[in-house]
Each structure stands twice: as C-alpha cells, then as structure tokens.
Write a protein that holds these residues in place. Structure first.
Motif, PDB file in Angstrom:
ATOM      1  N   VAL A   1       5.653  12.729  -5.208  1.00 43.99           N
ATOM      2  CA  VAL A   1       6.900  12.104  -5.647  1.00 43.99           C
ATOM      3  C   VAL A   1       6.598  10.792  -6.359  1.00 43.99           C
ATOM      4  CG1 VAL A   1       9.092  11.112  -4.894  1.00 43.99           C
ATOM      5  CG2 VAL A   1       8.203  13.177  -3.786  1.00 43.99           C
ATOM      6  N   TRP A   2       5.756   9.964  -5.733  1.00 43.14           N
ATOM      7  CA  TRP A   2       5.409   8.677  -6.350  1.00 43.14           C
ATOM      8  C   TRP A   2       4.699   8.896  -7.683  1.00 43.14           C
ATOM      9  CZ3 TRP A   2       8.831   7.263  -3.602  1.00 43.14           C
ATOM     10  CH2 TRP A   2       8.809   7.107  -2.230  1.00 43.14           C
ATOM     11  N   GLU A   3       3.862   9.930  -7.753  1.00 45.85           N
ATOM     12  CA  GLU A   3       3.175  10.221  -9.013  1.00 45.85           C
ATOM     13  C   GLU A   3       4.180  10.647 -10.079  1.00 45.85           C
ATOM     14  OE1 GLU A   3      -0.348  13.157 -10.761  1.00 45.85           O
ATOM     15  OE2 GLU A   3       0.048  13.064  -8.603  1.00 45.85           O
ATOM     16  N   GLU A   4       5.146  11.482  -9.704  1.00 43.96           N
ATOM     17  CA  GLU A   4       6.157  11.938 -10.661  1.00 43.96           C
ATOM     18  C   GLU A   4       6.987  10.772 -11.196  1.00 43.96           C
ATOM     19  OE1 GLU A   4       9.876  15.168 -10.819  1.00 43.96           O
ATOM     20  OE2 GLU A   4       8.526  15.114  -9.090  1.00 43.96           O
ATOM     21  N   LEU A   5       7.237   9.783 -10.331  1.00 41.37           N
ATOM     22  CA  LEU A   5       8.043   8.630 -10.735  1.00 41.37           C
ATOM     23  C   LEU A   5       7.208   7.502 -11.325  1.00 41.37           C
ATOM     24  CD1 LEU A   5      10.493   8.393  -7.681  1.00 41.37           C
ATOM     25  CD2 LEU A   5      10.992   9.288  -9.975  1.00 41.37           C
ATOM     26  N   GLY A   6       5.895   7.638 -11.290  1.00 41.12           N
ATOM     27  CA  GLY A   6       5.034   6.580 -11.802  1.00 41.12           C
ATOM     28  C   GLY A   6       4.988   5.368 -10.902  1.00 41.12           C
ATOM     29  N   ILE A   7       5.083   5.584  -9.591  1.00 41.75           N
ATOM     30  CA  ILE A   7       5.109   4.492  -8.621  1.00 41.75           C
ATOM     31  C   ILE A   7       3.744   4.335  -7.964  1.00 41.75           C
ATOM     32  CG2 ILE A   7       5.975   3.940  -6.286  1.00 41.75           C
ATOM     33  CD1 ILE A   7       8.719   4.752  -7.222  1.00 41.75           C
ATOM     34  N   ASP A   8       3.316   3.107  -7.785  1.00 39.35           N
ATOM     35  CA  ASP A   8       2.065   2.803  -7.091  1.00 39.35           C
ATOM     36  C   ASP A   8       2.314   2.903  -5.588  1.00 39.35           C
ATOM     37  OD1 ASP A   8      -0.262   1.841  -6.025  1.00 39.35           O
ATOM     38  OD2 ASP A   8      -0.051  -0.196  -6.825  1.00 39.35           O
ATOM     39  N   ALA A   9       1.754   3.926  -4.949  1.00 39.33           N
ATOM     40  CA  ALA A   9       1.994   4.170  -3.530  1.00 39.33           C
ATOM     41  C   ALA A   9       1.463   3.051  -2.653  1.00 39.33           C
ATOM     42  CB  ALA A   9       1.368   5.498  -3.110  1.00 39.33           C
ATOM     43  N   ASP A  10       0.540   2.238  -3.158  1.00 40.36           N
ATOM     44  CA  ASP A  10      -0.014   1.138  -2.373  1.00 40.36           C
ATOM     45  C   ASP A  10       0.713  -0.175  -2.640  1.00 40.36           C
ATOM     46  OD1 ASP A  10      -2.035   2.686  -1.122  1.00 40.36           O
ATOM     47  OD2 ASP A  10      -3.201   2.627  -2.986  1.00 40.36           O
ATOM     48  N   GLY A  11       1.691  -0.147  -3.526  1.00 36.94           N
ATOM     49  CA  GLY A  11       2.465  -1.349  -3.818  1.00 36.94           C
ATOM     50  C   GLY A  11       3.774  -1.378  -3.044  1.00 36.94           C
ATOM     51  N   ASP A  12       4.689  -2.218  -3.460  1.00 35.07           N
ATOM     52  CA  ASP A  12       6.005  -2.327  -2.835  1.00 35.07           C
ATOM     53  C   ASP A  12       6.873  -1.194  -3.372  1.00 35.07           C
ATOM     54  OD1 ASP A  12       8.603  -2.948  -2.041  1.00 35.07           O
ATOM     55  OD2 ASP A  12       8.273  -5.110  -2.180  1.00 35.07           O
ATOM     56  N   ILE A  13       6.947  -0.112  -2.593  1.00 40.66           N
ATOM     57  CA  ILE A  13       7.647   1.085  -3.055  1.00 40.66           C
ATOM     58  C   ILE A  13       9.132   0.814  -3.249  1.00 40.66           C
ATOM     59  CG2 ILE A  13       8.358   3.416  -2.387  1.00 40.66           C
ATOM     60  CD1 ILE A  13       5.582   3.808  -1.211  1.00 40.66           C
ATOM     61  N   ASP A  14       9.751   0.110  -2.298  1.00 44.11           N
ATOM     62  CA  ASP A  14      11.189  -0.156  -2.400  1.00 44.11           C
ATOM     63  C   ASP A  14      11.519  -0.927  -3.672  1.00 44.11           C
ATOM     64  OD1 ASP A  14      11.718   1.147  -0.050  1.00 44.11           O
ATOM     65  OD2 ASP A  14      11.640  -0.664   1.188  1.00 44.11           O
ATOM     66  N   ALA A  15      10.713  -1.933  -3.993  1.00 45.77           N
ATOM     67  CA  ALA A  15      10.960  -2.718  -5.202  1.00 45.77           C
ATOM     68  C   ALA A  15      10.810  -1.855  -6.448  1.00 45.77           C
ATOM     69  CB  ALA A  15      10.008  -3.908  -5.257  1.00 45.77           C
ATOM     70  N   GLN A  16       9.830  -0.986  -6.460  1.00 46.58           N
ATOM     71  CA  GLN A  16       9.620  -0.122  -7.612  1.00 46.58           C
ATOM     72  C   GLN A  16      10.748   0.905  -7.760  1.00 46.58           C
ATOM     73  OE1 GLN A  16       5.233   1.065  -8.203  1.00 46.58           O
ATOM     74  NE2 GLN A  16       5.272   0.334  -6.078  1.00 46.58           N
TER      75      GLN A  16
END
Length: 315
Positions: free
Chosen positions: A152-167
């Motif tokens: 899911v994070w990959e599909e959205l381009g989100i860094d799983a080790d970062g602040d997910i909520d902020a992203q």
C-alpha cells in the motif's frame, strides 16, 4: 424489528437498513444447527480487514491444543512488532512481555495489530495460509502487518519508515479509493458465506480439536466493541464477534446465541461514502441488518429453507 419476518419482508427490512445508513452492504446469516440461511450478496468478494484475525486465533488454538505451542510461553513485543497509531500494544512506547494466550486475547478483544504480528511470527505465515485454505477461505489475507501494508505504501509512494500519518494527509481521497487493497478483485479477500462457514465450523467443533474451537469461541466473546453486531440484540443474547475497518470499509462477523439454544453465524460487510471518521449510522446498520436476518431464521419453519435473497449484488 418484527419477530416474524417472511422472505420478502426481510429483504425489504435489510434493504431499508442499508439505504437509511447510506451504505452498500453484503450479508450472510446461517442457522448453525439447521443450515438455513439468509443471503445478500453472500458470494460477492469483500475486504475482510481485521476479521482475518479469527483464523489466526484458530491456528494458535489448534497448535496449543495438540501440544505444539505453549500457551504460557512468554513473548516480548518490541518496536519490530509495533507500527504505532493503533490500539493496545501497537501504540506502546516500551517493550511488553506477555503469554502466547494473552497475545491471542489482545488480538481478538481489541484488535491489537502488534499482538497479531507477534502471533504470525510464532505460527508462521505458511501454516496460517494452509489452515485458511483448508477451511474454505483460500483468498483470506494472511501475513504480518508489514506484509499487508508495504504494498500500500509503495502504491502511494509513502516512505514506510517515515511519518506515515503526515504523508497520508497529502494523499487525495481518489487515490485512496483506487488502492488495490480496497478492491477485492485485486487483493486478498473472502466472501460473507465463507466467513459464516468458518464460524459454523468453529461453533460445531469441526474447524480443529474441540478444545481449540472452544478457546476461539471464548476469545471472540471477549471483544470490547459493542456498537455494531452486539447492538442489534437484546442483553440475554450472547454475541461473540470480530469487527474490522479500513478506509471506507466497516464490517463484523460473529455468532449470536439465544437462551433457547438457537445459534446463528452472521457476517455483515459495508462500504461507506466516507473513508474515515466515526459513522454511527453505519455501525448501527450492522446490528440492525443482522437482527433482521436472524429474526427471519428463527421464525422460518424447520423444514423450510430460507431463500437466497440475492445472487451477486450487495444491497
């Protein structure tokens, strides 16, 4: 709610419940002892969310019952198991140690994702996957939290080790709605009928050793949530259930047991217009729809069969 609904009346009642709550719903209810059923889109693939934790608990209980796993063994939940922002140990700031049994308790009573991940680590993904396939749920999502969410994070381009909520705040609603994880055709899923079949097997001691089935029934009876399925039934009715939620998804599956011995497996799956936030009307619709279906089953003549009220369409 009428206590003597016929087939047409229960169709109308459930249709009205879903329409009033502004949701799309699928439902399957089964009389555990007679096999009579009520079905609304019972074979439509649905996103199960945390209902997947029921077979994980069963896998744990089966291994414990045959002596392959120690219920009292101590396990430590560390940062590796915690994703944060969740319930229970998932949001703890420090390591927590508890028994194998209590991991299962936290998983089902409060839907603790960290406890679930630890149990999956103990049991092994392959073992749980084989069990759910054997029990008739071959597409049930199985895996640790990261196994399910990293795509899911990959599909959205989100860094799983970062602040997910902020992203996530920068992600549009359209992109969230388009996620493969929310599309049963592109992701792991099940059907309402498969879930009630699983529950029926657990309540009939057919899903594993009787000791294991009894333990799962007890753990499911300890769920803290009372505002969905349980809210549809009177106090003298026992409800053992597991709920789930994702973006735009609300569901609950469980067994309701009456003082006269009647036992009914029910699974209700909803898609909601809003992706997040409280939705009291949708929560209540789960209990109201389940009650209409169970009322119908309780007043269907024993030699009759409750009709399949739809084929492939959720109401």
């Amino acid at each position: 709610m009428s206590s003597s609904l016929n087939g047409a009346e229960v169709t109308a009642a459930v249709t009205s419940v879903f329409a009033e709550a502004d949701v799309v719903g699928c439902l399957h209810a089964r009389d555990i002892d007679s096999g009579r059923e009520v079905a609304f889109g019972a074979d439509v693939p649905v996103i199960v969310a945390s209902i997947r934790k029921i077979p994980i608990a069963l896998a744990y209980a089966c291994q414990a019952a045959v002596g392959l796993l120690d219920r009292t063994a101590r396990h430590t939940i560390t940062a590796v198991n915690r994703e944060g922002g969740g319930i229970g140990m998932d949001s703890c700031l420090h390591d927590v140690t508890m028994s194998t049994r209590d991991l299962a308790f936290f998983m089902l009573s409060m839907s603790d994702n960290a406890a679930t991940d630890k149990l999956m680590e103990i049991l092994g993904t392959d073992h749980v996957r084989a069990l759910v396939a054997e029990l008739g749920c071959p597409r049930m999502p199985v895996g640790r939290y990261r196994d399910l969410w990293d795509p899911v994070w990959e599909e959205l381009g989100i860094d799983a080790d970062g602040d997910i909520d902020a992203q996530l705040e920068a992600v549009s609603e359209a992109r969230l709605r388009g996620l493969a994880m929310l599309d049963p055709a592109r992701s792991a899923s099940s059907t309402p009928r498969e879930i009630t079949s699983l529950l029926t097997a657990i309540w009939r001691d057919e899903a594993g050793p009787a000791e294991a089935c009894a333990e799962v029934r007890d753990l499911m009876s300890r769920q803290l949530s009372t505002h969905r399925l349980m809210a549809g039934f009177d106090n003298e009715v026992n409800v053992a259930a597991k709920n789930g939620a994702l973006w735009g998804v609300l569901n609950e599956a469980g067994v309701v047991e009456y003082p006269d011995g009647g036992r009914y497996a029910v699974a209700v799956f909803l898609r909601t217009p809003a992706l997040s936030g409280r939705n009291p009307a949708a929560d209540a619709a789960i209990g109201r729809a389940a009650r209409a279906a169970v009322d119908h089953l309780r007043h269907t003549p024993p030699l009759g069969a409750a009709p399949d009220l739809t084929e492939t369409t959720c109401l």
